[in-house]
Design a protein around this motif. Structure first.
Motif, short mmCIF file in Angstrom:
data_model
loop_
_atom_site.label_atom_id
_atom_site.label_comp_id
_atom_site.label_asym_id
_atom_site.label_seq_id
_atom_site.Cartn_x
_atom_site.Cartn_y
_atom_site.Cartn_z
N ALA A 248 0.83 -1.20 0.00
CA ALA A 248 0.00 0.00 0.00
C ALA A 248 0.86 1.25 0.00
O ALA A 248 1.63 1.50 0.93
CB ALA A 248 -0.93 -0.01 1.20
N MET A 249 0.70 2.06 -1.04
CA MET A 249 1.44 3.30 -1.18
C MET A 249 0.51 4.49 -0.98
O MET A 249 -0.71 4.36 -0.96
CB MET A 249 2.08 3.37 -2.57
N THR A 250 1.09 5.65 -0.86
CA THR A 250 0.30 6.88 -0.73
C THR A 250 -0.63 7.04 -1.92
O THR A 250 -0.21 6.91 -3.08
CB THR A 250 1.23 8.10 -0.62
N GLY A 251 -1.90 7.29 -1.65
CA GLY A 251 -2.88 7.42 -2.72
C GLY A 251 -3.66 6.15 -3.00
O GLY A 251 -4.71 6.18 -3.64
N ASP A 252 -3.15 5.01 -2.52
CA ASP A 252 -3.87 3.74 -2.69
C ASP A 252 -5.03 3.67 -1.69
O ASP A 252 -4.98 4.24 -0.60
CB ASP A 252 -2.94 2.55 -2.46
N VAL A 253 -6.07 2.94 -2.07
CA VAL A 253 -7.21 2.69 -1.19
C VAL A 253 -7.16 1.24 -0.74
O VAL A 253 -7.11 0.33 -1.57
CB VAL A 253 -8.54 2.99 -1.89
N VAL A 254 -7.15 1.03 0.59
CA VAL A 254 -7.10 -0.32 1.15
C VAL A 254 -8.44 -0.62 1.79
O VAL A 254 -8.84 0.02 2.76
CB VAL A 254 -5.98 -0.44 2.20
N LEU A 255 -9.17 -1.59 1.23
CA LEU A 255 -10.44 -2.02 1.80
C LEU A 255 -10.22 -3.33 2.56
O LEU A 255 -9.97 -4.38 1.96
CB LEU A 255 -11.49 -2.23 0.71
N CYS A 256 -10.28 -3.26 3.87
CA CYS A 256 -10.13 -4.45 4.71
C CYS A 256 -11.50 -5.11 4.81
O CYS A 256 -12.37 -4.66 5.57
CB CYS A 256 -9.59 -4.07 6.08
N PHE A 257 -11.69 -6.17 4.05
CA PHE A 257 -13.01 -6.79 3.91
C PHE A 257 -13.23 -7.91 4.93
O PHE A 257 -14.32 -8.47 5.00
CB PHE A 257 -13.17 -7.35 2.49
N GLY A 258 -12.22 -8.24 5.71
CA GLY A 258 -12.34 -9.34 6.65
C GLY A 258 -12.49 -8.89 8.09
O GLY A 258 -12.01 -9.56 9.01
N ASN A 259 -13.12 -7.73 8.31
CA ASN A 259 -13.45 -7.20 9.64
C ASN A 259 -12.32 -6.50 10.37
O ASN A 259 -12.56 -5.62 11.19
CB ASN A 259 -13.98 -8.31 10.57
N LEU A 260 -11.08 -6.89 10.10
CA LEU A 260 -9.96 -6.40 10.91
C LEU A 260 -9.13 -5.37 10.15
O LEU A 260 -8.82 -5.56 8.97
CB LEU A 260 -9.08 -7.57 11.33
N PRO A 261 -8.73 -4.30 10.82
CA PRO A 261 -7.82 -3.33 10.19
C PRO A 261 -6.44 -3.94 10.03
O PRO A 261 -6.14 -4.99 10.62
CB PRO A 261 -7.82 -2.17 11.19
N PRO A 262 -5.55 -3.31 9.26
CA PRO A 262 -4.20 -3.87 9.08
C PRO A 262 -3.47 -4.02 10.41
O PRO A 262 -3.56 -3.15 11.28
CB PRO A 262 -3.52 -2.84 8.18
N LEU A 263 -2.74 -5.11 10.53
CA LEU A 263 -1.96 -5.32 11.75
C LEU A 263 -0.76 -4.38 11.79
O LEU A 263 -0.35 -3.91 12.86
CB LEU A 263 -1.50 -6.78 11.81
N PHE A 264 -0.19 -4.10 10.63
CA PHE A 264 0.95 -3.19 10.52
C PHE A 264 0.52 -1.94 9.75
O PHE A 264 -0.34 -2.01 8.87
CB PHE A 264 2.12 -3.87 9.81
N GLY A 265 1.13 -0.82 10.07
CA GLY A 265 0.79 0.42 9.39
C GLY A 265 1.15 0.40 7.92
O GLY A 265 2.05 -0.33 7.49
N ASN A 266 0.44 1.18 7.13
CA ASN A 266 0.77 1.32 5.71
C ASN A 266 0.41 2.74 5.27
O ASN A 266 -0.26 3.49 5.99
CB ASN A 266 0.06 0.27 4.86
#
Length: 339
Positions: A72-90
């Motif tokens: 995940a880079m700046t400007g990308d959209v990350v959709l966490c579809f499995g209920n949980l936010p990312p474990l590590f920052g991006n």
């Protein structure tokens, strides 16, 4: 901009039913899909979508989270579809689609086996630790949004969506079942109380037909118990298995009504499917039901008697109300019994 769908733990049930058409809808957009290795796809995804598979193990999940942090880079959209936010920052814009009500609020997890209970406890900690006010959170019903706000203070946007499907009664086949219950075998789906209600009906000489969609392997203990009740009480219950999307649609067309005794749902997809098919709905008198449907009959999901009575009302077989006697008549009965 790249659209990243992070769904390393979605492979069955309502989550799969929503994820697969979402992946198809991405057509033409640069997309990376981080998917559970167990997720089956019946059609090929658009060429613009790069798929990365994650094994359903602890190590595999950690590797998947690490990959996300690197992708995940700046400007990308990350959709966490499995209920949980990312474990590590991006560096991407993180959005969380929260579908599991067991991950927040006061929930009784003792109804689950120890493995599922441990997983849910870890995921509850994960969600509480990593979910931030800076993230956009989507839920599917007002009830879920209210509960999340009360539990965490996070304001979620109610944004439900449905697969594009041609639910229609045209070409309807002859009725095969009086009722259908489309659900997996988790404890909150409440199959045992539903079967107990069918036993009550059988004791009254009523044998409505019911189809279930339980997996013979994943739900084998529940399936075995239901088969025993069917044999012992001559119940007209058939477990047809989960089947494909087309199989389930056909079952709707062959059924007279949907019965839905689940005690907890984030969405209740079969309720919307049944409504689209113009099927009458008998369901628990709970907020999640009223969020998405208007049932013709409701019941207390914790009471097999209440479920059985709702079935009888729907079949036009209501039972007479209890008529109290006068005090004098009561004393007369007591005196006669005493003699």
């Amino acid at each position: 901009m790249t659209f990243i769908i992070h769904a390393p733990n979605v492979h069955q049930g309502g989550g799969r039913a929503l994820l697969v058409p979402l992946l198809d809808a991405v057509n033409g957009l640069p997309c990376i899909a981080i998917l559970d290795a167990r997720l089956s796809l019946q059609t090929a995804l658009p060429s613009s979508t790069v798929v990365m598979r994650v094994p359903p193990t602890l190590v595999g999940r950690l590797v998947g989270e690490w990959r996300l942090s690197r992708l995940a880079m700046t400007g990308d959209v990350v959709l966490c579809f499995g209920n949980l936010p990312p474990l590590f920052g991006n560096a991407g814009c993180v959005q969380v689609f929260l579908q599991n009500r067991f991950l927040f609020g006061k929930r009784d997890l003792t109804v689950f086996g120890w493995r599922t209970r441990l997983r849910l406890q870890l995921e509850r900690f994960w969600l509480g630790y990593r979910l931030k006010n800076t993230m956009r959170v989507f839920v599917q019903t007002p009830t879920m949004a209210r509960e999340l706000a009360m539990d965490s203070g996070i304001q979620a946007r109610v944004l439900p969506f449905l697969p594009v499907a041609s639910f229609s009664k045209s070409g309807r086949t002859p009725r095969r079942f009086d009722f259908i219950y489309v659900a997996s075998g988790e404890p909150h789906k409440n199959h045992r109380n539903l079967v107990e209600a069918w036993k009550i009906l059988a004791m009254e000489g009523l044998y409505p037909t019911l189809s279930l969609t339980l997996d013979h392997e994943e739900d084998r203990c529940l399936v075995s118990w239901i088969e025993l009740q069917v044999r012992s009480n001559h119940l007209q219950i058939e477990n047809v298995g989960p089947g494909s999307r087309e199989d389930v649609d056909q079952l709707y067309r062959e059924s007279g009504a949907l019965i839905y005794p689940s005690t907890l749902e984030s969405f209740g997809l079969p309720l919307l499917e049944a409504a689209a098919m113009k099927l009458p709905i008998l369901a628990a008198e709970l907020d999640y039901v009223r969020d998405v449907s208007v049932p013709v009959q409701t019941f207390d999901p914790g009471s097999p008697v209440s479920i059985a009575r709702a079935v009888k009302r729907h079949l036009g077989m209501g039972e007479p109300s209890l008529l109290p006697m006068s005090p004098a008549a009561f004393l007369q009965v007591v005196r006669v019994m005493d003699q």
